[in-house]
Design a protein around this motif. Structure first.
Motif, short mmCIF file in Angstrom:
data_model
loop_
_atom_site.label_atom_id
_atom_site.label_comp_id
_atom_site.label_asym_id
_atom_site.label_seq_id
_atom_site.Cartn_x
_atom_site.Cartn_y
_atom_site.Cartn_z
N PHE A 191 75.30 -23.74 -5.34
CA PHE A 191 74.43 -24.81 -4.46
C PHE A 191 74.43 -24.04 -2.98
O PHE A 191 73.71 -24.89 -2.14
CB PHE A 191 74.97 -26.28 -4.67
N GLY A 192 75.03 -23.18 -2.62
CA GLY A 192 74.93 -22.85 -1.28
C GLY A 192 75.84 -23.20 -0.29
O GLY A 192 75.73 -22.97 1.08
N ILE A 193 77.08 -24.02 -0.63
CA ILE A 193 77.88 -24.59 0.31
C ILE A 193 78.50 -23.14 1.05
O ILE A 193 78.76 -23.21 2.31
CB ILE A 193 79.01 -25.36 -0.30
N SER A 194 78.82 -22.24 0.56
CA SER A 194 79.37 -20.98 1.04
C SER A 194 78.37 -20.39 2.10
O SER A 194 78.96 -19.90 3.13
CB SER A 194 79.50 -20.05 -0.06
N ILE A 195 77.13 -20.12 1.86
CA ILE A 195 76.12 -19.94 2.96
C ILE A 195 76.36 -20.75 4.22
O ILE A 195 76.05 -20.08 5.18
CB ILE A 195 74.81 -20.02 2.18
N ILE A 196 76.58 -21.93 4.00
CA ILE A 196 76.40 -22.78 5.31
C ILE A 196 77.69 -22.45 5.92
O ILE A 196 77.96 -22.29 7.19
CB ILE A 196 76.29 -24.37 4.93
#
Length: 263
Positions: free
Chosen positions: A83-88
């Motif tokens: 869900f992209g938490i790591s990208i943030i």
């Protein structure tokens, strides 16, 4: 690909589910494509992704790679960014690229979080090996860290680490978190049918791959329920303890004054 009779990782002839040379555990036959586009991201997975994965990434960033103490612009890739938490998280320290399956509900989340432009999507009809080979060619020698967190076993490509190692800068790292088929409970679950359709990578398997690609390797034990808990342990001790999960940090040799991988 058909029945697995030769280990794709080390080339050894197989007589059962576990390779006697590199210790990888195989399904009866290997998939060539992802098959869980429609069923993989259910509500249970969403909850696990939000509650557990951010803690693991924070622990890796703070306690293993010391990213906050390093200098200069950095580029990160998260394979299986969910869900992209790591990208943030990693956008705080440089440029972050996420790789995920092209699933509509994931795209909606990425749009909502404002990270869709940072994502690379694998379509149903994509050849997995060609996708990653093209990505490695595009980013050759540019990447500081590649993260493969609880994802490696789901990717039907035994050569994945070989391909991704091309992306690394000098002193760049590939960080892998996986379940350990050397652990008795994990292997019993495998024999009973759980994880029966994926490749399982033991520490010995990762060690073999690292040596083949001339990467040095460090080993850690973490606990997803405890913030910033990570213990570095020797390989031989890891093999004796046989924890249910492990983290391996594979590092490309060379000099890079702007990146610190000390603990």
């Amino acid at each position: 690909m058909g029945d697995v009779t030769i280990c794709p990782i080390c080339g050894y002839k197989l007589s059962g589910v576990r390779c006697p040379k590199c210790n990888a555990v195989y399904p009866k036959s290997l998939k060539e494509q992802f098959t869980f586009y429609d069923e993989f991201y259910d509500d249970k997975f969403l909850i696990i992704s939000y509650l557990r994965r951010p803690r693991v990434y924070q622990t890796i960033a703070n306690k293993i790679l010391n990213i906050s103490k390093s200098k200069g612009d950095r580029i990160f890739i998260d394979i299986g960014a969910s869900f992209g938490i790591s990208i943030i998280l990693f956008q705080q320290y440089g440029k972050a690229i996420g790789v995920e399956l092209d699933i509509p509900q994931l795209r909606e989340w990425h749009k909502f979080l404002g990270i869709e432009s940072a994502m690379r999507y694998i379509n149903k009809d994509d050849n997995i090996k060609s996708f990653y080979a093209k990505l490695a060619e595009e980013l050759s020698g540019e990447i500081d860290s590649i993260f493969i967190i609880d994802t490696l076993r789901y990717i039907p490509l035994p050569e994945l680490i070989d391909i991704l190692s091309i992306c690394l800068k000098e002193m760049g790292t590939i960080v892998i978190k996986e379940i350990n088929p050397d652990n008795r409970n994990i292997f019993v679950k495998r024999l009973s049918g759980e994880h029966s359709d994926v490749i399982m990578y033991s520490p010995k398997t990762i060690n073999y791959i690292a040596q083949k690609n001339k990467l040095t390797i460090s080993w850690y034990i973490v606990h997803s329920a405890v913030d910033n808990f990570a213990i570095k342990i020797p390989y031989n001790i890891l093999r004796i303890l046989r924890p249910a999960t492990y983290i391996a940090v594979l590092e490309k040799e060379g000099k890079n004054d702007n990146y610190n991988t000390s603990t």
